[in-house]
Design a protein around this motif. Structure first.
Motif, PDB file in Angstrom:
ATOM      1  N   ILE A  32     -32.870 101.409  99.820  1.00  0.00           N
ATOM      2  CA  ILE A  32     -33.032 102.386 101.817  1.00  0.00           C
ATOM      3  C   ILE A  32     -34.142 102.406 101.359  1.00  0.00           C
ATOM      4  O   ILE A  32     -35.295 101.999 101.818  1.00  0.00           O
ATOM      5  N   ALA A  33     -34.427 103.501 100.249  1.00  0.00           N
ATOM      6  CA  ALA A  33     -36.483 103.137  99.995  1.00  0.00           C
ATOM      7  C   ALA A  33     -37.254 102.371 100.296  1.00  0.00           C
ATOM      8  O   ALA A  33     -37.944 102.101 101.119  1.00  0.00           O
ATOM      9  N   GLU A  34     -36.438 101.344  99.462  1.00  0.00           N
ATOM     10  CA  GLU A  34     -37.263  99.784  99.132  1.00  0.00           C
ATOM     11  C   GLU A  34     -37.630  99.329 101.092  1.00  0.00           C
ATOM     12  O   GLU A  34     -38.882  98.609 101.262  1.00  0.00           O
ATOM     13  N   LYS A  35     -36.343  99.733 102.149  1.00  0.00           N
ATOM     14  CA  LYS A  35     -36.651  99.310 102.818  1.00  0.00           C
ATOM     15  C   LYS A  35     -37.405  99.610 103.765  1.00  0.00           C
ATOM     16  O   LYS A  35     -38.460  99.011 104.631  1.00  0.00           O
ATOM     17  N   GLU A  36     -37.642 101.253 103.744  1.00  0.00           N
ATOM     18  CA  GLU A  36     -38.401 102.004 104.394  1.00  0.00           C
ATOM     19  C   GLU A  36     -39.806 101.030 104.543  1.00  0.00           C
ATOM     20  O   GLU A  36     -40.654 101.566 105.298  1.00  0.00           O
ATOM     21  N   GLN A  37     -39.804 101.526 103.101  1.00  0.00           N
ATOM     22  CA  GLN A  37     -41.013 100.455 102.442  1.00  0.00           C
ATOM     23  C   GLN A  37     -41.699  99.380 102.951  1.00  0.00           C
ATOM     24  O   GLN A  37     -42.451  99.253 103.615  1.00  0.00           O
ATOM     25  N   GLU A  38     -40.947  98.949 103.352  1.00  0.00           N
ATOM     26  CA  GLU A  38     -40.931  97.006 103.688  1.00  0.00           C
ATOM     27  C   GLU A  38     -41.510  97.467 105.434  1.00  0.00           C
ATOM     28  O   GLU A  38     -42.112  96.704 105.930  1.00  0.00           O
ATOM     29  N   GLU A  39     -40.775  98.165 106.160  1.00  0.00           N
ATOM     30  CA  GLU A  39     -40.332  98.621 107.861  1.00  0.00           C
ATOM     31  C   GLU A  39     -41.763  99.117 108.100  1.00  0.00           C
ATOM     32  O   GLU A  39     -41.991  98.726 109.060  1.00  0.00           O
ATOM     33  N   LYS A  40     -42.678  99.560 106.846  1.00  0.00           N
ATOM     34  CA  LYS A  40     -44.212 100.361 107.205  1.00  0.00           C
ATOM     35  C   LYS A  40     -44.794  99.357 107.512  1.00  0.00           C
ATOM     36  O   LYS A  40     -45.057  98.341 107.046  1.00  0.00           O
ATOM     37  N   ILE A  41     -44.986  98.917 109.168  1.00  0.00           N
ATOM     38  CA  ILE A  41     -46.538  98.195 109.199  1.00  0.00           C
ATOM     39  C   ILE A  41     -47.894  99.167 109.699  1.00  0.00           C
ATOM     40  O   ILE A  41     -47.894  99.732 110.586  1.00  0.00           O
ATOM     41  N   LEU A  42     -48.415  98.687 108.665  1.00  0.00           N
ATOM     42  CA  LEU A  42     -49.665  99.457 108.602  1.00  0.00           C
ATOM     43  C   LEU A  42     -50.973  98.727 109.524  1.00  0.00           C
ATOM     44  O   LEU A  42     -50.764  97.573 109.606  1.00  0.00           O
ATOM     45  N   GLU A  43     -52.073  99.522 110.615  1.00  0.00           N
ATOM     46  CA  GLU A  43     -53.017  98.333 110.761  1.00  0.00           C
ATOM     47  C   GLU A  43     -53.891  99.860 110.898  1.00  0.00           C
ATOM     48  O   GLU A  43     -53.915 100.631 110.582  1.00  0.00           O
ATOM     49  N   PHE A  44     -54.757  99.508 109.762  1.00  0.00           N
ATOM     50  CA  PHE A  44     -56.144 100.125 109.450  1.00  0.00           C
ATOM     51  C   PHE A  44     -55.139 101.218 108.232  1.00  0.00           C
ATOM     52  O   PHE A  44     -56.051 102.535 108.469  1.00  0.00           O
TER      53      PHE A  44
END
Ligand code: ZN
Length: 438
Positions: A32-44
């Motif tokens: 789950i933690a991994e998934k959440e990490q993946e879904e983090k969409i970063l900009e700047f």
């Protein structure tokens, strides 16, 4: 980079599948933690899911203060922020009209009546941006978006001209400029390409954040078949301290010549060197023309065609205002009819330096530069001269160069022209090579 990423991902997945077999709750949590990490969409560097991005461009009259004020931040606070940020970025004077900026608002569960941004991001160019974060303590910093270079290969066959060939293949016109102006400027006249001439190039494209295409970055190697001649070009750094790169052929000969072909960038060759010229003005008598004329509008910059020392910068009779440069014991060049000179006698100039501007001083019927090419004290036709090679590769570097180009040449030779190369409306046949050369 992408390839490496893929390998890491594969290894990771295999590892993960192996772990999953014991099926413990701990692993599940990890997943789950991994998934959440993946879904983090970063900009700047900010998570798009946690903030609301308000994007705009700087308008005329906008200052940092005005923008913040428009967004419900009052003046004492603005002054405080600007004061704290000023060592990183002097926001008051440096906002440029048309540049993009973003304001970050925290995502609130309750609808606030007055919403205030917590961060201001100003994008100076495609790569660099400034962040002024005033959520709690005030922080200001500049960042550069990660840049990747992707190596690509392109081929093409000329039907009419290079631009058309590139366009039909969906390739950048920058490749044409690089080949015509940088690589083959001295060996191929791109206005006189023949149908059936063909090329291969190995080049790099630049990407920002892995996604934004920022254009052709560099041509590493090229091959051009012109009039039955095969012309190889390999880029090589000859001076890593000064960052000097040049293109050499398969025998380590510099493709650049010690002289530019023309002293103006965009000019029409209006009269060639001609010892038997007869002109109406002189009653059709033979009036040899010992110069080469390039017509260009008044004010067009005139460039030194090679490195050298200015030996004359004066005005005299029919020559009008002119400059003469001594390049070495053999060669000098002279540039006539200037509107004004940009150099003084005794000054050292480098190839491409602006030495004056096109004008109509002296005997001339229209704005042009009369380019005179002196060899051993006599005026000769530069177009018929076999001009000396620009700095040849040193003997010590030559072995290294030949070693360096060996695999590149092999690759170049193994690229085949596709049948579709000569067909129109064919999409790009660019072969992604997925190598990160950064
Ligand atoms: Zn002339």
């Amino acid at each position: 980079m992408r390839l490496k990423g893929l390998i890491v991902l594969v290894i990771f997945t295999v590892f993960f599948m192996a772990c999953k077999e014991d099926n413990s709750a701990e692993n599940y949590k990890h997943e789950i933690a991994e998934k959440e990490q993946e879904e983090k969409i970063l900009e700047f560097g900010f998570d798009l899911k946690k903030f609301e991005f308000k994007r705009d461009t700087v308008r005329k009259g906008d200052t940092f203060g005005i923008i913040l004020e428009r967004n419900n931040i009052g003046y004492p606070e603005i002054f405080h922020i600007a004061e704290k940020a000023k060592d990183t970025f002097d926001i008051a004077t440096r906002l440029q009209v048309g540049k993009p900026y973003a304001l970050l608002f925290p995502k609130a569960n309750v609808k606030d009546s007055i919403r205030k941004p917590t961060t201001f991001i100003y994008q100076q160019n495609l790569e660099d941006y400034v962040v002024i974060d005033f959520k709690d303590s005030i922080q200001a910093y500049t960042r550069t978006k990660p840049i990747t270079y992707v190596e690509k290969i392109a081929t093409g066959v000329i039907e009419n001209n290079i631009s058309e060939t590139l366009e039909n293949k969906g390739l950048s016109q920058v490749l044409a400029y690089k080949m015509a102006d940088d690589i083959y400027a001295w060996t191929i006249d791109f206005r006189r390409l023949q149908p059936g001439d063909r090329f291969k190039v190995i080049y790099t494209d630049k990407y920002i954040n892995d996604t934004i295409y920022a254009g052709v970055h560099n041509v590493k190697a090229a091959y051009f078949e012109h009039n039955g001649d095969s012309l190889y070009a390999f880029q090589f750094v000859t001076d890593s301290i000064k960052g000097i790169k040049d293109y050499f052929n398969e025998d380590a000969k510099n493709l650049r010549r010690a002289f530019l072909k023309m002293p103006v960038k965009f000019g029409r060759l209006s009269s060639r060197y001609n010892l038997k010229r007869r002109i109406a003005y002189y009653g059709y008598k033979v009036r040899p023309h010992k110069g080469t004329d390039f017509a260009a509008p008044v004010g067009t910059p005139i460039m030194a065609t090679a490195n050298g020392t200015v030996i004359e910068s004066t005005r005299r009779g029919g020559n009008g205002k002119y400059v003469k440069i001594r390049h070495n014991a053999t060669y000098s060049t002279q540039y006539l009819h200037m509107s004004r000179q940009a150099v003084k006698k005794g000054q050292y100039v480098k190839q491409g330096d602006i030495i004056g501007y096109v004008g109509m001083t002296g005997n001339t019927g229209g704005p042009h530069v009369c380019y005179r090419f002196w060899k051993n004290g006599r005026q000769v036709d530069p177009f018929r001269e076999k001009l000396p090679e620009a700095e040849p590769i040193s003997d010590s570097l030559k072995t290294r160069y030949l070693e360096h180009i060996k695999p590149i040449k092999e690759r170049l030779d193994n690229i085949f022209f596709l049948e579709t190369d000569s067909q129109k409306n064919e999409n790009t046949i660019t072969q992604d090579n997925i190598t990160d050369i950064q």
